[in-house]
Design an enzyme around this catalytic site. Sequence first.
Site, PDB file in Angstrom:
ATOM      1  N   LYS A 267       0.779  -0.943  -0.242  1.00  0.00           N
ATOM      2  CA  LYS A 267       0.233  -0.240   0.075  1.00  0.00           C
ATOM      3  C   LYS A 267       0.862   0.713  -0.039  1.00  0.00           C
ATOM      4  O   LYS A 267       1.382   1.352   1.099  1.00  0.00           O
ATOM      5  CB  LYS A 267      -0.896  -0.169   1.208  1.00  0.00           C
ATOM      6  CG  LYS A 267      -1.300   1.475   1.709  1.00  0.00           C
ATOM      7  CD  LYS A 267      -2.765   1.562   2.347  1.00  0.00           C
ATOM      8  CE  LYS A 267      -3.201   2.669   2.932  1.00  0.00           C
ATOM      9  NZ  LYS A 267      -4.129   3.190   4.547  1.00  0.00           N
ATOM     10  N   ASP A 272      -2.893  10.749   3.212  1.00  0.00           N
ATOM     11  CA  ASP A 272      -4.112  10.545   3.915  1.00  0.00           C
ATOM     12  C   ASP A 272      -4.844  11.273   4.481  1.00  0.00           C
ATOM     13  O   ASP A 272      -5.243  10.799   5.865  1.00  0.00           O
ATOM     14  CB  ASP A 272      -4.057   8.560   4.078  1.00  0.00           C
ATOM     15  CG  ASP A 272      -5.755   7.688   4.379  1.00  0.00           C
ATOM     16  OD1 ASP A 272      -6.690   8.587   4.078  1.00  0.00           O
ATOM     17  OD2 ASP A 272      -5.721   6.994   4.833  1.00  0.00           O
ATOM     18  N   LYS A 279      -9.972  13.127   8.400  1.00  0.00           N
ATOM     19  CA  LYS A 279      -9.446  12.095   9.267  1.00  0.00           C
ATOM     20  C   LYS A 279      -9.646  14.360  10.236  1.00  0.00           C
ATOM     21  O   LYS A 279      -9.400  14.928   9.384  1.00  0.00           O
ATOM     22  CB  LYS A 279      -7.915  11.953   9.414  1.00  0.00           C
ATOM     23  CG  LYS A 279      -8.007  11.245   8.791  1.00  0.00           C
ATOM     24  CD  LYS A 279      -7.019  10.283   8.547  1.00  0.00           C
ATOM     25  CE  LYS A 279      -6.485   8.930   8.084  1.00  0.00           C
ATOM     26  NZ  LYS A 279      -7.031   8.260   8.718  1.00  0.00           N
ATOM     27  N   ASP A 290       1.783   6.838   5.094  1.00  0.00           N
ATOM     28  CA  ASP A 290       1.048   5.481   4.395  1.00  0.00           C
ATOM     29  C   ASP A 290       0.794   4.640   3.829  1.00  0.00           C
ATOM     30  O   ASP A 290       0.532   4.436   3.051  1.00  0.00           O
ATOM     31  CB  ASP A 290      -0.951   6.383   5.087  1.00  0.00           C
ATOM     32  CG  ASP A 290      -1.915   5.411   5.099  1.00  0.00           C
ATOM     33  OD1 ASP A 290      -1.854   4.077   5.508  1.00  0.00           O
ATOM     34  OD2 ASP A 290      -2.859   5.824   4.323  1.00  0.00           O
ATOM     35  N   ASP A 349     -11.844   7.286   4.084  1.00  0.00           N
ATOM     36  CA  ASP A 349     -10.984   6.988   4.232  1.00  0.00           C
ATOM     37  C   ASP A 349      -9.938   5.071   4.541  1.00  0.00           C
ATOM     38  O   ASP A 349      -9.122   5.245   5.064  1.00  0.00           O
ATOM     39  CB  ASP A 349     -11.016   7.692   5.871  1.00  0.00           C
ATOM     40  CG  ASP A 349      -9.743   7.826   7.100  1.00  0.00           C
ATOM     41  OD1 ASP A 349      -9.130   7.607   5.993  1.00  0.00           O
ATOM     42  OD2 ASP A 349      -9.585   8.170   7.814  1.00  0.00           O
ATOM     43  N   GLU A 351      -9.430   3.567   2.540  1.00  0.00           N
ATOM     44  CA  GLU A 351      -8.963   4.055   0.924  1.00  0.00           C
ATOM     45  C   GLU A 351      -7.495   1.926   0.215  1.00  0.00           C
ATOM     46  O   GLU A 351      -7.824   2.252  -0.573  1.00  0.00           O
ATOM     47  CB  GLU A 351      -8.589   5.121   0.542  1.00  0.00           C
ATOM     48  CG  GLU A 351      -6.922   5.421   1.124  1.00  0.00           C
ATOM     49  CD  GLU A 351      -6.762   4.824   2.495  1.00  0.00           C
ATOM     50  OE1 GLU A 351      -7.284   5.223   3.563  1.00  0.00           O
ATOM     51  OE2 GLU A 351      -5.075   4.642   2.890  1.00  0.00           O
ATOM     52  N   ARG A 353      -7.209  -0.806   1.500  1.00  0.00           N
ATOM     53  CA  ARG A 353      -8.003  -1.706   0.677  1.00  0.00           C
ATOM     54  C   ARG A 353      -8.560  -1.334  -0.892  1.00  0.00           C
ATOM     55  O   ARG A 353      -8.366  -2.032  -1.737  1.00  0.00           O
ATOM     56  CB  ARG A 353      -8.722  -2.054   0.972  1.00  0.00           C
ATOM     57  CG  ARG A 353     -10.352  -1.346   1.770  1.00  0.00           C
ATOM     58  CD  ARG A 353     -11.398  -1.909   2.786  1.00  0.00           C
ATOM     59  NE  ARG A 353     -10.527  -1.455   4.046  1.00  0.00           N
ATOM     60  CZ  ARG A 353     -10.897  -1.564   5.161  1.00  0.00           C
ATOM     61  NH1 ARG A 353     -12.444  -2.254   5.420  1.00  0.00           N
ATOM     62  NH2 ARG A 353     -10.626  -0.752   6.542  1.00  0.00           N
TER      63      ARG A 353
END
Length: 501
Positions: A267, A272, A279, A290, A349, A351, A353
Amino acid sequence: MADALNVTFAPATLPKNGVLVILADEKMSLSAHGAALEKKASRLIKHAAAATKFTGKRGSALNLMMPRGLRLEQLIVFGAGKIHDMTMTDWVNLGGKCASKLNEYGVAQASVLLEASTADIASDQAAAFALGARLACYRFESFKTKTRGKENARSLKKLVVMVDDPLEAKKFGGSFSAVAEGVELARELINLPPNILGPIEFADECAKLSKLGVKVTVLNEKDMSKLGMGALLGVGQGSAATRGSRLAIMEWNGGTKGKKPIGFVGKGVVFDTGGISIKPGASMEDMKGDMGGAACVTGLMHTLAKRKAKANVIGIVGLVENMPDGNAQRPGDIVTSMSGQTIEIVNTDAEGRLVLADALWYCQSRYKPELMIDLATLTGAVMVALGQDYAGLFSNNEQLTQRLVASGKATGEKVWPMPLGDEYDKIINSKFADMVNSGGRYGGAITAAQFLQRFVNKVPWAHLDIAGVAFGTKASDISKTWNAGFGVRLLNDFVAEHYEH
Ligand code: BES
Ligand code: MN
Ligand code: ZN
């Protein structure tokens, strides 16, 4: 990148100047018995040890300035504790402890005597010590323009490791420095700020691996759109105008020709914000990390290529930025993934996956790997479950689980098996599409893994949720900055143990 510690191997002698480090075990026997040192300094060491209650305990040190009878500026007796019980990772950690002690003393250059005659130190142990010393000296200071403070300062620039067989140590040292470089690369990528390292810049870093013989392909948004990667592209949509998404594919073919590769998927969310499901502000800056999964995969590919690993390995990183924008993806949107399955976005959020769904599908359909392992800073929930000491491990294969657990124990990059099952899977069914992208709070790390599993066919697969271990980690013997480059040593060990014979 900040200049790495310069480590060289040299024959064991008693140096005539400078700073010398020798080891003492828990019985106060020294790593330098064979050398002339014993005769000249043993009384001095005995007295100083008694006066300061130094007993050779691991990590403690006796610091002797201008020791009488020797032409050294400084003699440091460094405690190794029970030296005969030490695993390879203990040797790595000891090197880290020793380098940190030298940094504490403000030493710039030192020689360390790791002689085998009495302490029985093998060449690979000396090389492991060198790896630890180097990793403990990594700092991230390229953006500091003012004089650095004393705290956590690094003074050590050069370390000469003196051993009985420098040529043999150098041979082992080659693969250890390949590991050091891979870990440093992962750390650097994670530390870099998100304005400097966007998806395109990250892909450029991957492309640099071609110098080592890695075949690198970078797909842009148009390429991915043709492949139908609607899940990944939806995440990057808010940044599409300026910082477009990329998929970087790194192939290392060091194994038998035609043998199925093993695949690593990371990933790589360079930042993010949460997107429209934005967030809260507190600590949002941490979300520059991230892309920790992608950093690990890239660092690992560097290590494998650098040490010419005898294995066929594919590394794939999904690189996107998750931003709110007039063009950003909305909650309620339904996207179609490369697999053909549709996903209702209920929380922008969740995201990571979505990025992995298409990256995993691409890996398995294009390369038919023998197995796939993905790494992702995927959920806050895994941190609630396991804290900051273990990564969550989810797998459809018992042997793969056991092997990863074993590599975790061997390297100290620990992983803990977590459950998967139909009862969790049905939580992510959607009213409007094949699935939703978030199953809510309960079992959040597990439902995220279930989501990923919907994009994995029969192939053995493991998912490492590294949200708790990838950044914001405590300092350790070999890690003194915001992140340790988690996963490079774990997976390098995994490849070396099982796929190079
Ligand atoms: N990148 C985060 C997970 C994360 C949180 C990593 C803290 C490291 C530290 C991920 O994209 C995320 O936002 N996950 C959400 C999922 C939720 C919306 C279902 C989370 O964990 O809250
Ligand atoms: Mn998120
Ligand atoms: Zn994320």
